[in-house]
Write a protein that holds these residues in place. Structure first.
Motif, mmCIF file in Angstrom:
data_model
loop_
_atom_site.group_PDB
_atom_site.id
_atom_site.type_symbol
_atom_site.label_atom_id
_atom_site.label_comp_id
_atom_site.label_asym_id
_atom_site.label_seq_id
_atom_site.Cartn_x
_atom_site.Cartn_y
_atom_site.Cartn_z
ATOM 1 N N LEU A 65 0.814 -1.217 0.000
ATOM 2 C CA LEU A 65 0.000 0.000 0.000
ATOM 3 C C LEU A 65 0.846 1.266 0.000
ATOM 4 C CD1 LEU A 65 -2.856 -1.041 2.438
ATOM 5 C CD2 LEU A 65 -3.031 -0.678 -0.005
ATOM 6 N N TRP A 66 2.143 1.104 -0.214
ATOM 7 C CA TRP A 66 3.029 2.269 -0.229
ATOM 8 C C TRP A 66 2.639 3.306 -1.287
ATOM 9 C CZ3 TRP A 66 6.486 3.158 3.536
ATOM 10 C CH2 TRP A 66 7.380 4.200 3.354
ATOM 11 N N PRO A 67 2.201 2.904 -2.490
ATOM 12 C CA PRO A 67 1.801 3.921 -3.483
ATOM 13 C C PRO A 67 0.654 4.802 -3.027
ATOM 14 C CG PRO A 67 2.168 1.812 -4.551
ATOM 15 C CD PRO A 67 2.213 1.554 -3.077
ATOM 16 N N ALA A 68 -0.160 4.308 -2.065
ATOM 17 C CA ALA A 68 -1.287 5.111 -1.572
ATOM 18 C C ALA A 68 -0.876 6.068 -0.478
ATOM 19 C CB ALA A 68 -2.394 4.192 -1.060
ATOM 20 N N TRP B 19 -11.250 7.725 -1.273
ATOM 21 C CA TRP B 19 -12.255 7.322 -2.257
ATOM 22 C C TRP B 19 -11.608 6.711 -3.491
ATOM 23 C CZ3 TRP B 19 -16.164 6.889 0.516
ATOM 24 C CH2 TRP B 19 -16.454 7.819 1.500
ATOM 25 N N VAL B 20 -10.300 6.800 -3.577
ATOM 26 C CA VAL B 20 -9.556 6.071 -4.614
ATOM 27 C C VAL B 20 -9.086 4.723 -4.072
ATOM 28 C CG1 VAL B 20 -7.501 6.077 -6.082
ATOM 29 C CG2 VAL B 20 -8.809 8.185 -5.766
ATOM 30 N N THR B 21 -8.575 4.726 -2.855
ATOM 31 C CA THR B 21 -8.003 3.498 -2.294
ATOM 32 C C THR B 21 -9.082 2.485 -1.897
ATOM 33 O OG1 THR B 21 -7.930 4.503 -0.085
ATOM 34 C CG2 THR B 21 -5.956 4.677 -1.459
ATOM 35 N N ILE B 22 -10.182 2.939 -1.329
ATOM 36 C CA ILE B 22 -11.193 1.993 -0.845
ATOM 37 C C ILE B 22 -11.790 1.150 -1.968
ATOM 38 C CG2 ILE B 22 -13.513 1.847 0.164
ATOM 39 C CD1 ILE B 22 -12.706 3.964 2.159
ATOM 40 N N PRO B 23 -12.219 1.725 -3.126
ATOM 41 C CA PRO B 23 -12.724 0.856 -4.204
ATOM 42 C C PRO B 23 -11.683 -0.151 -4.690
ATOM 43 C CG PRO B 23 -13.342 3.131 -4.608
ATOM 44 C CD PRO B 23 -12.391 3.152 -3.451
ATOM 45 N N ILE C 203 -9.272 -1.474 -2.892
ATOM 46 C CA ILE C 203 -9.162 -2.495 -1.849
ATOM 47 C C ILE C 203 -10.343 -3.464 -1.928
ATOM 48 C CG2 ILE C 203 -9.319 -2.865 0.652
ATOM 49 C CD1 ILE C 203 -7.706 -0.253 0.979
ATOM 50 N N LEU C 204 -11.543 -2.923 -2.096
ATOM 51 C CA LEU C 204 -12.721 -3.780 -2.138
ATOM 52 C C LEU C 204 -12.711 -4.704 -3.349
ATOM 53 C CD1 LEU C 204 -15.588 -1.410 -0.925
ATOM 54 C CD2 LEU C 204 -14.025 -2.842 0.389
ATOM 55 N N MET C 205 -12.208 -4.218 -4.476
ATOM 56 C CA MET C 205 -12.100 -5.083 -5.654
ATOM 57 C C MET C 205 -11.070 -6.185 -5.428
ATOM 58 S SD MET C 205 -12.511 -2.643 -9.014
ATOM 59 C CE MET C 205 -11.404 -1.326 -8.490
ATOM 60 N N ALA C 206 -9.960 -5.843 -4.790
ATOM 61 C CA ALA C 206 -8.898 -6.829 -4.570
ATOM 62 C C ALA C 206 -9.347 -7.923 -3.607
ATOM 63 C CB ALA C 206 -7.644 -6.138 -4.042
ATOM 64 N N VAL C 207 -9.914 -7.533 -2.472
ATOM 65 C CA VAL C 207 -10.355 -8.542 -1.503
ATOM 66 C C VAL C 207 -11.541 -9.334 -2.044
ATOM 67 C CG1 VAL C 207 -9.480 -7.196 0.443
ATOM 68 C CG2 VAL C 207 -11.868 -6.936 -0.229
ATOM 69 N N GLY C 208 -12.356 -8.697 -2.887
ATOM 70 C CA GLY C 208 -13.457 -9.419 -3.515
ATOM 71 C C GLY C 208 -12.979 -10.497 -4.451
ATOM 72 N N LEU C 209 -11.874 -10.264 -5.132
ATOM 73 C CA LEU C 209 -11.321 -11.266 -6.040
ATOM 74 C C LEU C 209 -10.925 -12.525 -5.279
ATOM 75 C CD1 LEU C 209 -10.307 -12.024 -8.875
ATOM 76 C CD2 LEU C 209 -8.131 -10.931 -8.307
ATOM 77 N N PHE C 210 -10.314 -12.367 -4.110
ATOM 78 C CA PHE C 210 -9.940 -13.538 -3.318
ATOM 79 C C PHE C 210 -11.186 -14.288 -2.839
ATOM 80 C CE2 PHE C 210 -5.966 -11.115 -2.970
ATOM 81 C CZ PHE C 210 -5.046 -12.119 -3.240
ATOM 82 N N ARG C 211 -12.224 -13.567 -2.475
ATOM 83 C CA ARG C 211 -13.457 -14.218 -2.043
ATOM 84 C C ARG C 211 -14.053 -15.055 -3.171
ATOM 85 N NH1 ARG C 211 -12.676 -10.441 1.602
ATOM 86 N NH2 ARG C 211 -13.950 -10.356 3.502
ATOM 87 N N TRP C 212 -14.123 -14.474 -4.353
ATOM 88 C CA TRP C 212 -14.732 -15.204 -5.473
ATOM 89 C C TRP C 212 -13.862 -16.383 -5.896
ATOM 90 C CZ3 TRP C 212 -19.529 -15.252 -6.739
ATOM 91 C CH2 TRP C 212 -19.924 -15.863 -7.929
ATOM 92 N N THR C 213 -12.558 -16.253 -5.787
ATOM 93 C CA THR C 213 -11.670 -17.358 -6.119
ATOM 94 C C THR C 213 -11.889 -18.536 -5.173
ATOM 95 O OG1 THR C 213 -10.009 -15.804 -6.955
ATOM 96 C CG2 THR C 213 -9.270 -18.046 -6.471
ATOM 97 N N VAL C 214 -12.025 -18.251 -3.876
ATOM 98 C CA VAL C 214 -12.306 -19.315 -2.916
ATOM 99 C C VAL C 214 -13.646 -19.980 -3.220
ATOM 100 C CG1 VAL C 214 -12.829 -19.777 -0.483
ATOM 101 C CG2 VAL C 214 -10.879 -18.336 -1.088
#
Length: 585
Positions: free
Chosen positions: A47-50, A57-61, A63-74
């Motif tokens: 998260l250093w670039p952030a 409002w840039v970082t939260i979407p 983050i939510l897309m990234a963690v959502g990808l792991f959820r859907w993969t599982v």
């Protein structure tokens, strides 16, 4: 022409570049060879670039897309009960509730064919199931056809059910976490960048992902309401806290794990620093009104069935109405009888006292004691009283503290300590219930000292141990690969064993004391050794559950230590016996 009005843009909250505050909060370490600051663990580096003036409002979407990808993969892997007759596991239970709530009148929801996954959760789960059943039937009516869809393993149904968990979580749990972190970080003086780091760590919590999106359940909906309760209390809105907590209880009765802490805190703010009768009455009336609204659709459904002359005489009395509490026989022709009968049955289904002290191997004290001294030789009533006594003894200290010192900063610790007490000592606990104490304990990462090695190591140990105790359950669902990938990824991101031991480095600021390090490392060694033995050697023929029992015993000891740590931190942070002096734990 008049000159346009001067526009002064809103100033963004900046992160102090390389500030001492960041080092104190645990995100940065000082490299003594170069005298430069560096990320303290891999998640900080990601998260250093952030870092700097990047808007949340840039970082939260992202983050939510990234963690959502792991959820859907599982969710692409197996689930509870896949092609496993006769009962087909939790996936079938959730699907079946959608089936019966869609097709049957409300008066039959808690009575219909109880041998096949009878509904045993409060009304909000039933409403949730009804909505999902109606929406799913619009895609394919066969998914929820009454009695004809049992044990269905349709790939398209799997996609719909997985998506329902994903959407439910992103509508309830994720917004609650984001809002809580925003409020709690402001309360604790944590900046936006560090709060974003904590957000990723919390949303990547392996237990919640693997159970809800792997095994298959909707735990995060209930946990989301519980987080909203915490968030409302932190914001100084106890009445909204009451509403959200009724929502948590209305979705899953396991939210009772938090109830003593909620009650103690709300009573405390009504008495300290001065008695506030108006606040007390407002809290009581709001809670009653919330329960009334929760049960209103259920009661209206029963009223509709009564109007259509549904025959309640064909339904059996629940044990509650046959107990010695009610000495007068019920008048089946009375106008109120259908409502009493339905409410009595729903309470009986929600609180399964007839199932025994525990059903499966679970890492609490009763299963551990039963391993060495069989408890089934005692009357069930005696075991119920013993569990009540032990649970009361475990939850009383944190409840007294949060009552006497009703500070907002103490709420996550109080929730964690009380729910650990429930998990270790209460009646009819399932291995998945460990998610309840893990949630508030993981929220500690968002506090002022949350990312320091001292706190990060304890939160990490609790989560790694918690998901480890659920491995036998996940193995039945063939979720070994997601288990190892998600768990080890989370450990890597936070600098935890067995991937990294950076959290225990001697040079770490505000690190653990030697005793805590030895304790943690021995528990990690036990977990890794257990995995090696379980994968290499089958259990003896005369002790087929040997490895599972060993898992539960080690887990019980580790969870007891986590309970004691939460209780100790609650005592220290409350300043009940004086101001905190030491940061090492």
């Amino acid at each position: 022409m008049t000159s346009p009005a001067a526009h002064k843009p809103r100033r963004r909250r900046k992160i102090e570049e390389g500030s001492l505050a960041q080092v104190a909060h645990g995100t940065l370490d000082l490299d003594h060879s170069t005298n430069e600051r560096k990320p303290a663990f891999p998640l900080v580096a990601f998260l250093w670039p952030a870092k700097g003036t990047v808007s949340q409002w840039v970082t939260i979407p992202l983050i939510l897309m990234a963690v959502g990808l792991f959820r859907w993969t599982v969710s692409l892997w197996g689930y509870s009960g896949y092609q496993s007759p006769p009962m087909h596991g939790d996936f079938e239970a959730q699907r079946h509730w959608m089936e019966i709530t869609k097709h049957l009148p409300v008066s039959q929801w808690y009575f219909y064919d109880l041998q096949w996954w009878g509904l045993d959760y409060p009304p909000l789960t039933a409403y949730h199931s009804w909505i999902l059943g109606v929406v799913g039937s619009a895609f394919d009516p066969k998914w929820f056809a009454l009695d004809e869809s049992r044990g269905l393993d349709d790939p398209s149904l799997k996609i719909y059910m997985r998506a329902s968990v994903f959407v439910s979580e992103y509508l309830i749990y994720v917004p609650a976490i984001v809002i809580f972190l925003r409020r709690y970080a402001r309360l604790e003086g944590v900046n936006i960048w560090e709060s974003s780091i904590a957000l990723v760590a919390i949303l990547m919590q392996p237990g919640a992902i693997l159970i809800d999106h792997g095994h298959f359940q909707y735990n995060t909906v209930m946990l989301g309401f519980a987080v909203a309760t915490l968030s409302s209390m932190v914001a100084g809105r106890p009445l909204w806290g009451c509403v959200f907590f009724v929502g948590a209880l209305g979705f899953k009765q396991m939210a009772l794990f938090y109830a003593p802490a909620v009650f103690a805190y709300l009573l405390g703010i009504c008495l300290f620093p001065r008695i506030n009768i108006v606040r007390f009455l407002a809290i009581a009336l709001t809670t009653l009104a919330a329960f009334a609204v929760l049960y209103l659709p259920f009661l209206l459904g029963i009223a509709y069935d009564v109007y259509n002359r549904f025959n309640h005489a064909s339904l059996e009395y629940p044990p509650l109405l046959n107990s010695t509490w009610f000495t007068t026989p019920w008048d089946m022709d009375a106008w109120y009888f259908p409502y009493v009968l339905e409410l009595g049955q729903s309470i009986h289904r929600v609180f399964p006292f007839s199932r025994g002290l525990f059903e499966d191997k679970v890492a609490n004290i009763w299963c551990t004691i039963h391993t060495f001294h069989k408890l089934n030789r005692y009357p069930i009533e005696s075991l119920q009283r013993l569990a009540l006594l032990a649970t009361s003894a475990a939850i009383l200290p944190p409840c007294i503290i949060i009552f006497l010192k009703p500070k907002k900063q103490l709420l996550p610790l109080a929730f964690a300590a009380v729910s650990w007490g429930f998990f270790l000592c209460s009646y009819q606990v399932h291995e998945k219930n460990v998610l309840l104490p893990l949630m508030p304990m993981t929220l500690l990462l968002s506090g002022r000292e949350g990312l320091l090695p001292s706190t990060r190591a304890w939160v990490g140990l609790a989560n790694m141990l918690g998901i480890w105790t659920m491995f036998p359950l996940l193995k039945k669902d063939e979720l070994q690969v997601p288990y190892f990938v998600i768990t080890l990824l989370w450990a890597y991101l936070l600098g935890l064993p067995p991937v990294s031991f950076s959290v225990y480095h001697e040079g770490s600021r505000s690190g653990l004391n030697l005793f805590s390090k030895i304790l943690h490392l021995n528990i990690y060694i036990a977990m890794m050794g257990w995995h090696a033995v379980e994968a290499s050697f089958p259990p003896p023929a005369d002790k087929p559950d040997l490895w599972v029992v060993a898992n539960a015993i080690v887990g019980t000891g580790g969870f007891g230590i986590c309970y004691l740590w939460c209780l100790w931190r609650l005592v220290v942070k409350s300043e009940l016996f004086g101001a905190e002096k030491s940061k090492t734990q």
